[in-house]
Design a protein around this motif. Sequence first.
Motif, short mmCIF file in Angstrom:
data_model
loop_
_atom_site.label_atom_id
_atom_site.label_comp_id
_atom_site.label_asym_id
_atom_site.label_seq_id
_atom_site.Cartn_x
_atom_site.Cartn_y
_atom_site.Cartn_z
N VAL A 14 32.76 45.15 25.00
CA VAL A 14 32.04 44.74 26.20
C VAL A 14 32.48 43.34 26.63
N THR A 15 32.65 42.45 25.67
CA THR A 15 33.10 41.08 25.99
C THR A 15 34.49 41.10 26.62
N ASP A 16 35.39 41.87 26.04
CA ASP A 16 36.74 41.98 26.60
C ASP A 16 36.70 42.58 28.01
N SER A 17 35.89 43.61 28.16
CA SER A 17 35.76 44.24 29.47
C SER A 17 35.21 43.26 30.50
N MET A 18 34.22 42.48 30.09
CA MET A 18 33.62 41.51 31.00
C MET A 18 34.66 40.51 31.48
N ARG A 19 35.48 40.02 30.57
CA ARG A 19 36.53 39.07 30.96
C ARG A 19 37.48 39.70 31.97
N GLN A 20 37.85 40.95 31.72
CA GLN A 20 38.77 41.64 32.62
C GLN A 20 38.15 41.86 34.00
N ILE A 21 36.87 42.24 34.02
CA ILE A 21 36.19 42.47 35.30
C ILE A 21 36.04 41.17 36.08
N LEU A 22 35.64 40.10 35.39
CA LEU A 22 35.52 38.81 36.06
C LEU A 22 36.85 38.36 36.66
N ALA A 23 37.92 38.55 35.90
CA ALA A 23 39.24 38.16 36.39
C ALA A 23 39.65 39.00 37.59
N ALA A 24 39.41 40.31 37.51
CA ALA A 24 39.81 41.21 38.59
C ALA A 24 39.02 40.95 39.86
N GLU A 25 37.70 40.77 39.72
CA GLU A 25 36.89 40.56 40.91
C GLU A 25 37.11 39.17 41.50
N SER A 26 37.35 38.19 40.65
CA SER A 26 37.67 36.84 41.15
C SER A 26 38.98 36.86 41.93
#
Length: 213
Positions: A14-26
């Motif tokens: 979940v932590t890894d996914s969160m980082r990826q989602i934040l990066a993608a949406e940013s």
Amino acid sequence: MKTTNQISVSPEAVTDSMRQILAAESAAVASIPVSDEYARAVEAIVERVHRAGGKLVTSGMGKAGQIAMNIATTFSSTGTPAVFLHPAEAQHGDLGILRPDDIMLLISNSGKTREIVDLISLARPLCPDMKFIVITGDPDSLLAREGDIVLLTGHQPEVCPLGLTPTTSTTVMTVIGDVLVVNVMEAIGFDRKAYALRHHGGYLGSAARGETV
């Protein structure tokens, strides 16, 4: 699809996914195309609503409709009268909310949402001079071709693992709405006193009046 007893949640995943989602949406927000269309949109809203006495009418279907509704309420709370018109209900009488001096903001990431495209053809006979601002991801879509002012999302991939659920696109649409709201506020000189007149309850109302909260 996994059964209930097969579902497990890994904190690390979940932590890894969160980082990826934040990066993608940013990255998607940073990639929103900046153009003079925004100045045209702000001027058109000011002209129709604040000079001619009309209102902003927003519309979208599904998730885009929820964003359109949020944009309308944010505009209303910051001095620009706005309402949300459901595109399906519009075909059953709600189109009557439109007045000649209004302006419409229509949202469809694909630019192909039938109910939104139809809304233009339905509104024009009622209000021939109606202006349409559209938010879409496809500059070649029918909606983009029919709109008077086109604000592009950049059409970045959705972060949904299926690539289908509106996620990144709704984030970008929300930011575009914020750009319009903030610039119209600045154009009309909307201040704390005016804000307080529209917020009589809750934390924001107290803060706008300078009360201790």
